[in-house]
Design an enzyme around this catalytic site. Structure first.
Site, short mmCIF file in Angstrom:
data_model
loop_
_atom_site.label_atom_id
_atom_site.label_comp_id
_atom_site.label_asym_id
_atom_site.label_seq_id
_atom_site.Cartn_x
_atom_site.Cartn_y
_atom_site.Cartn_z
N ASP A 1 0.87 -1.17 0.00
CA ASP A 1 0.00 0.00 0.00
C ASP A 1 0.92 1.23 0.00
OD1 ASP A 1 -2.14 1.70 0.00
OD2 ASP A 1 -3.21 0.68 1.59
C1 NOJ Z 1 -4.05 3.89 0.06
C2 NOJ Z 1 -5.20 2.95 0.23
O1 NOJ Z 1 -5.11 2.28 1.47
C3 NOJ Z 1 -5.32 1.91 -0.86
O2 NOJ Z 1 -6.54 1.23 -0.71
C4 NOJ Z 1 -5.21 2.54 -2.21
O3 NOJ Z 1 -5.33 1.55 -3.20
C5 NOJ Z 1 -3.88 3.26 -2.30
N1 NOJ Z 1 -3.81 4.30 -1.30
C6 NOJ Z 1 -3.65 3.87 -3.68
O4 NOJ Z 1 -4.45 4.93 -3.88
#
Ligand code: NOJ
Length: 741
Positions: A285
């Site tokens: 993430d």
């Molecule tokens: C953080 C989020 O937790 C995740 O779900 C997302 O895909 C990513 N950012 C990318 O935007």
């Protein structure tokens, strides 16, 4: 060092080999190896790097000159960039400008639609309609792929049982069985049958693992679960999504048993690769490797990078940890080139499977983009799911459906809002052209009047708009109030310590209810709310979630009876905050409280609240009514390899045609470990015309009884069971059976 012409020859070799890759893993390996053999260490590491375009970010952006990085081969993947034109521009830089011309992979958070926005995921889950959910993901994939995207960061399959957690809105709710079915439907929708089909996108299952169990419902917070709970409740939806063919996985931000997921060899290698045989790639993430430092398992970014690559994490999202440190880690002998090669190969294989080596621009077709985005068929699909997602929570005296042509006082801060209809993660969805509930209701209520008054803001204490709203109520036949939370109160980093509608809105509802006019409350929110007062102050309640691009029309049509609501809650709605966490498949305890028993002091209960929620999991009304009769089992004794045929007659006893979600739950009475009071094991959504009866059948086999036994082996145990069939998780319509080995 190979000469440029050797590279070109080799590239031509693997380009001509491309084609039907999914069915030929050996060829895929061969092709990936042929590219790998040409790459420098820097270029290899570049394939493990994912940077955001500066269009749309959800966290800190690392200082980087993205264009130059792409050209140098040091960035193989981009997210938050879309449109056929823009992705073509970036792709050209990679393909024409970098030494090997390896195409970029473009990712984005296409969660519940790309341009045409569907209801938020929790709302879609409330439809319990797997075909409609799959269709929603397919439409999202079509639109995303037409705008240059190859990869969506979805489905989010985190089981969530705490409504304080804002991201409960992004998943399928509290239940493992329902969560698995929906996870599979979404993967099928996104990926279709062939990744090389340019109308599909690669799915990314997230957030691995157990992100939804954040302590106190606070986002990014610690998770601490027993392995039994993890394996039984939280892990199955990730596995289901992978079994359905998802080929990428995103790590979660949280720690689990003291180890952040992004550094967890146990999760990323032992479980994912060794137990589950996952063959795709793992991405972190957003800056999750960097966050190993504040988590306190790495003292610096280099150590963090080492922990992650050792754990089995292939790609670094936005953190710069891999680009800055993998090379020196290899040179210092801390990690091996083989580790890098393994990760790079996984990424290259996906690029082949997506057909990017065949034609890097196959997703960058402006004509297709124009034809696909917001097509009538896509809007129709979004309308269909929006209608199906709505849950009728209360309908006293059949206030709903509203009769056309009446005079409606429409009130509330969400009644004329457009942006809120889309919810969080609205991807590339636009809201300026869509219909608010007000404009859709005005149009749909032909022959009648709709007088709109905002009444109050979302929050605050200003009551100056109350008087005009109340005046409109006095002149109306019926009141429709659209209340709830603004769209950004759920989603990432949107946890709350209260799960109530803000005080000013409640006050307005209370005032309106005192006028004695029939009050219909339409709710927009992304989490279960405590609605005890609202239940008292309104005659009808419709949970509309954030229903998407066609949400205004859908709300209007449901209110006016053009669509008979059929949604069921995918998550329990508590009476009050103190009941959290609350979910239907709890254990009995040694001192269960018996609702109808005599006063029992030393029992598992609260002094100031019933144990039961306001609305249980699986609950939802219809404008018609259903009666369950003749629950019967083909046999009362089950054995391995055999099945029990369960059937029940469901009669539509009301005045409207309607859909019912028939749910089957099982309780295992005695086990080597304690078992939940009920577990969902099957459901069917069926349309029953008014006055008719349909026989609904299920098959129960030993596999439905399996669980992690005392020794952590997985399987059923002989003994007595109770099976329940009904319209929600509270149904008492039951039969007993036994299972013997
Ligand atoms: C953080 C989020 O937790 C995740 O779900 C997302 O895909 C990513 N950012 C990318 O935007």
């Amino acid at each position: 060092m190979k000469t440029f012409s050797t590279i070109l020859t080799t590239l031509t070799f693997f380009l001509t080999l491309s084609g039907t890759l999914t069915a030929q893993p050996d060829k895929l390996d061969q092709k990936a190896d042929s590219v790998l053999g040409l790459m420098t260490l820097d270029e290899k590491i570049g394939q493990l790097v994912l940077y955001t375009s500066n269009w749309d970010v959800t966290g800190p952006v690392m200082p980087t000159n993205t264009m130059e990085t792409i050209k140098s081969g040091k960035c193989g993947n981009i997210f938050n960039a879309y449109t056929a034109k823009y992705t073509r521009e970036l792709q050209e830089i990679a393909v024409k400008g970098s030494r090997l011309g390896i195409p970029l992979l473009f990712g984005y958070d296409v969660i519940h639609g790309h341009k045409t926005i569907f209801p938020i995921s929790l709302g879609e889950a409330a439809s319990w309609d797997l075909a409609a959910i799959e269709k929603g993901a397919r439409v999202a994939a079509n639109e995303a792929a037409a705008m240059g995207l190859h990869w969506t960061f979805a489905p989010m399959v985190d089981i969530a049982r705490d409504p304080r957690w804002g991201r409960i809105s992004e998943g399928a709710g509290e239940d493992t069985y329902l969560g698995c079915e929906i996870a599979k439907a979404r993967v099928r929708g996104f990926q279709g049958n062939d990744l090389a089909d340019p109308l599909t996108v690669l799915a990314c299952v997230k957030h691995f693992a157990a992100y939804g169990a954040a302590q106190a419902g606070r986002d990014y917070h610690t998770v601490d679960l027993s392995e039994r709970m993890l394996r039984e409740v939280y892990l199955p939806p990730y596995k289901a999504a992978l079994d359905a063919g998802a080929l990428s996985v995103m790590t979660s931000f949280n720690e689990l048993d003291g180890v952040p997921a992004t550094a967890s060899h146990w999760l990323m290698t032992d479980i994912l690769r060794n137990e589950w045989k996952f063959d795709g790639f793992v991405v972190t993430d957003y800056t999750a490797i960097n966050e190993l430092i504040p988590h306190g398992v790495a003292g610096n970014l280099k150590d963090a990078a080492e922990l992650s690559i050792d754990a089995g994490v292939d790609m670094d999202m936005q953190g710069g940890a891999y680009s800055e440190h993998l090379k020196e880690l290899v040179e210092a002998g801390n990690i091996t080139v083989e580790q890098i090669d393994t990760a790079v190969k996984r990424v290259l294989k996906l690029k082949f499977m997506l057909g990017l080596f065949d034609d890097p621009y196959r997703y960058c077709d402006e004509k297709r983009e124009k034809e696909t985005v917001y097509s009538q068929a896509n809007l129709d699909a979004a309308y269909d799911v929006a209608c199906k997602s709505m849950v009728l929570l209360k309908n006293d005296k059949q206030v709903l459906p509203l009769q056309k042509g009446k005079s409606i006082a429409l009130i509330g801060p969400l009644a004329d809002s457009k942006r809120d209809l889309l919810g969080s993660w609205k991807a590339a969805g636009d809201w300026d052209q869509i219909s608010s509930v007000y404009s859709a209701l005005k149009k749909a209520n032909s022959g009648g009047r709709v007088v709109y008054n905002k009444g109050c803001d979302f929050t605050g204490s200003d009551t100056s708009l109350f008087a005009a709203a109340l005046e409109s109520v006095r002149n109306a036949d019926v009141v429709v109030m659209v209340l709830g939370e603004p769209w950004d109160w759920t989603g990432e980093a949107a946890s709350r310590t209260s799960i109530s509608i803000p005080g000013i809105q409640k006050k307005l509802l209370n005032e309106v209810s005192k006028t004695g006019k029939p009050v219909v409350l339409v709710l927009m929110n992304g989490r279960p709310l405590a609605l005890t007062d609202e239940f008292e102050w309104s005659d009808a309640m419709l949970e509309a979630w954030y229903p998407g691009t066609m949400g205004g029309e859908a709300v209007a049509d449901v209110l006016l009876g053009k669509y008979n609501p059929s949604g069921k809650l995918p998550v329990t709605f508590p009476r009050n905050l103190g009941q959290i966490p609350i979910f239907y498949n709890v254990k009995n305890t040694g001192r269960p409280y018996e609702k109808d028993g005599p006063e029992q002091k030393y029992r598992s209960r609260y002094l100031d609240s019933p144990n039961e929620p306001l609305f249980p999991f699986g609950y939802g009304l219809s404008y018609t009514s259903f009666e369950y009769k003749n629950l019967s089992l083909s046999t009362a004794s089950l054995s391995p390899g055999k099945a029990i045929e369960v059937s029940v007659d469901v009669t539509n006893t009301g005045k409207f045609d309607g859909e019912e979600v028939v749910q089957l739950y099982i309780r295992d009475l005695v086990g080597s470990v304690t078992r939940p009071l009920k577990e969902l094991k099957g459901f069917q959504k069926i349309l029953i015309p008014k006055g008719s009866t349909k026989k609904v059948s299920f098959k129960v086999t030993a596999a439905d009884l399996a669980f992690y036994r005392r020794d952590m082996s997985f399987g059923p145990e002989a003994g007595d069971f109770i099976l329940y069939v009904g319209g929600d998780s509270d149904s008492a319509n039951s039969e007993a059976f036994t299972f013997s080995e």
